[in-house]
Design a protein around this motif. Structure first.
Motif, short mmCIF file in Angstrom:
data_model
loop_
_atom_site.label_atom_id
_atom_site.label_comp_id
_atom_site.label_asym_id
_atom_site.label_seq_id
_atom_site.Cartn_x
_atom_site.Cartn_y
_atom_site.Cartn_z
N GLY A 1 0.82 -1.20 0.00
CA GLY A 1 0.00 0.00 0.00
C GLY A 1 0.86 1.25 0.00
N ARG A 2 0.18 2.37 0.13
CA ARG A 2 0.88 3.65 0.16
C ARG A 2 0.01 4.64 0.92
N PHE A 3 0.64 5.70 1.43
CA PHE A 3 -0.10 6.78 2.06
C PHE A 3 0.66 8.08 1.89
N GLY A 4 -0.04 9.17 2.02
CA GLY A 4 0.57 10.48 1.91
C GLY A 4 0.58 11.19 3.26
N TYR A 5 1.56 12.05 3.43
CA TYR A 5 1.60 12.89 4.63
C TYR A 5 2.47 14.10 4.34
N GLN A 6 2.44 15.05 5.24
CA GLN A 6 3.24 16.27 5.13
C GLN A 6 4.39 16.18 6.12
N LYS A 7 5.63 16.08 5.61
CA LYS A 7 6.81 16.01 6.48
C LYS A 7 7.21 17.43 6.85
N ARG A 8 7.33 17.67 8.15
CA ARG A 8 7.72 19.00 8.62
C ARG A 8 9.23 19.13 8.54
N GLN A 9 9.69 20.12 7.77
CA GLN A 9 11.10 20.39 7.59
C GLN A 9 11.54 21.47 8.57
N PRO A 10 12.86 21.67 8.71
CA PRO A 10 13.33 22.78 9.56
C PRO A 10 12.69 24.10 9.10
N GLY A 11 12.33 24.92 10.06
CA GLY A 11 11.67 26.18 9.74
C GLY A 11 10.17 26.05 9.56
N GLY A 12 9.64 24.82 9.77
CA GLY A 12 8.20 24.61 9.67
C GLY A 12 7.66 24.37 8.28
N VAL A 13 8.53 24.30 7.27
CA VAL A 13 8.09 24.06 5.90
C VAL A 13 7.56 22.63 5.80
N LEU A 14 6.41 22.46 5.15
CA LEU A 14 5.82 21.15 4.97
C LEU A 14 6.15 20.60 3.59
N LEU A 15 6.64 19.39 3.54
CA LEU A 15 7.05 18.74 2.29
C LEU A 15 6.10 17.57 2.03
N PRO A 16 5.32 17.61 0.92
CA PRO A 16 4.41 16.49 0.64
C PRO A 16 5.20 15.23 0.29
N CYS A 17 4.84 14.13 0.94
CA CYS A 17 5.52 12.86 0.72
C CYS A 17 4.51 11.75 0.42
N GLU A 18 4.92 10.86 -0.46
CA GLU A 18 4.19 9.61 -0.68
C GLU A 18 5.05 8.51 -0.09
N VAL A 19 4.44 7.65 0.72
CA VAL A 19 5.17 6.59 1.41
C VAL A 19 4.71 5.23 0.90
N LEU A 20 5.64 4.45 0.36
CA LEU A 20 5.37 3.07 -0.06
C LEU A 20 5.53 2.18 1.18
N VAL A 21 4.54 1.33 1.44
CA VAL A 21 4.52 0.49 2.64
C VAL A 21 4.84 -0.95 2.28
N TYR A 22 5.82 -1.51 2.99
CA TYR A 22 6.27 -2.89 2.77
C TYR A 22 6.02 -3.72 4.02
N ARG A 23 5.35 -4.87 3.84
CA ARG A 23 5.12 -5.78 4.96
C ARG A 23 6.48 -6.34 5.41
N LEU A 24 6.71 -6.36 6.71
CA LEU A 24 7.95 -6.89 7.26
C LEU A 24 7.61 -7.86 8.38
N ARG A 25 8.04 -9.09 8.23
CA ARG A 25 7.81 -10.10 9.27
C ARG A 25 8.94 -9.95 10.29
N VAL A 26 8.59 -9.69 11.55
CA VAL A 26 9.57 -9.47 12.61
C VAL A 26 10.20 -10.81 12.99
N ALA A 27 11.53 -10.87 12.90
CA ALA A 27 12.27 -12.06 13.35
C ALA A 27 12.71 -11.88 14.80
#
Length: 142
Positions: A75-101
């Motif tokens: 899957g994927r989701f979007g969010y706004q990453k807060r940069q130094p100075g409060g600037v918001l950077l739009p990001c798309e995040v690719l989600v990968y299933r990870l089996r915890v060992a």
């Protein structure tokens, strides 16, 4: 913003760390460093690194998780990453299933984050991103 404006969308990767099966299925969440929101481990895709491997690296660095991420995103989701100075950077995040060992007792960002194992339904209620919450609710539904 004009309709033809180009948005500078950045791409990140995230691990959806899972442990247990059936009713014992748990998601590993961590807090973000600045805002202390509950999130899944995520970060930038390193040059020359496959995105699922970047996701597994982020899970180790941020949450002390040892495991292997599946090569295809679930899957994927979007969010706004807060940069130094409060600037918001739009990001798309690719989600990968990870089996915890293994969950380590000591890891690189242990003193900067809190880690919690919760059910998928609880995780959906804790995260702020609606698309990520929907992905977690689908996981809870089986």
């Amino acid at each position: 913003m004009p309709a033809d404006a180009v948005v500078d969308l950045r791409r990140q990767c995230a691990a959806l760390p899972l442990t247990g099966l059936g009713p014992a299925l748990r998601v590993v969440l961590v807090t973000s460093r600045e805002t202390r929101r509950w999130v899944i481990p995520k970060g930038w895709i390193e040059p020359g690194e496959q995105p699922h491997r970047s996701a597994a690296r982020e899970a180790f660095e941020e949450a002390g998780i040892v495991g292997e991420a599946e090569p295809e995103p679930i899957g994927r989701f979007g969010y706004q990453k807060r940069q130094p100075g409060g600037v918001l950077l739009p990001c798309e995040v690719l989600v990968y299933r990870l089996r915890v060992a293994r969950l380590l007792h000591d890891w690189p960002e242990r003193r900067q984050r809190e880690r919690r194992l919760v059910t998928p339904a609880t995780a959906a209620g804790l995260v702020a991103e609606p698309e990520l919450a929907a992905l977690l609710r689908a996981l809870a539904a089986g």
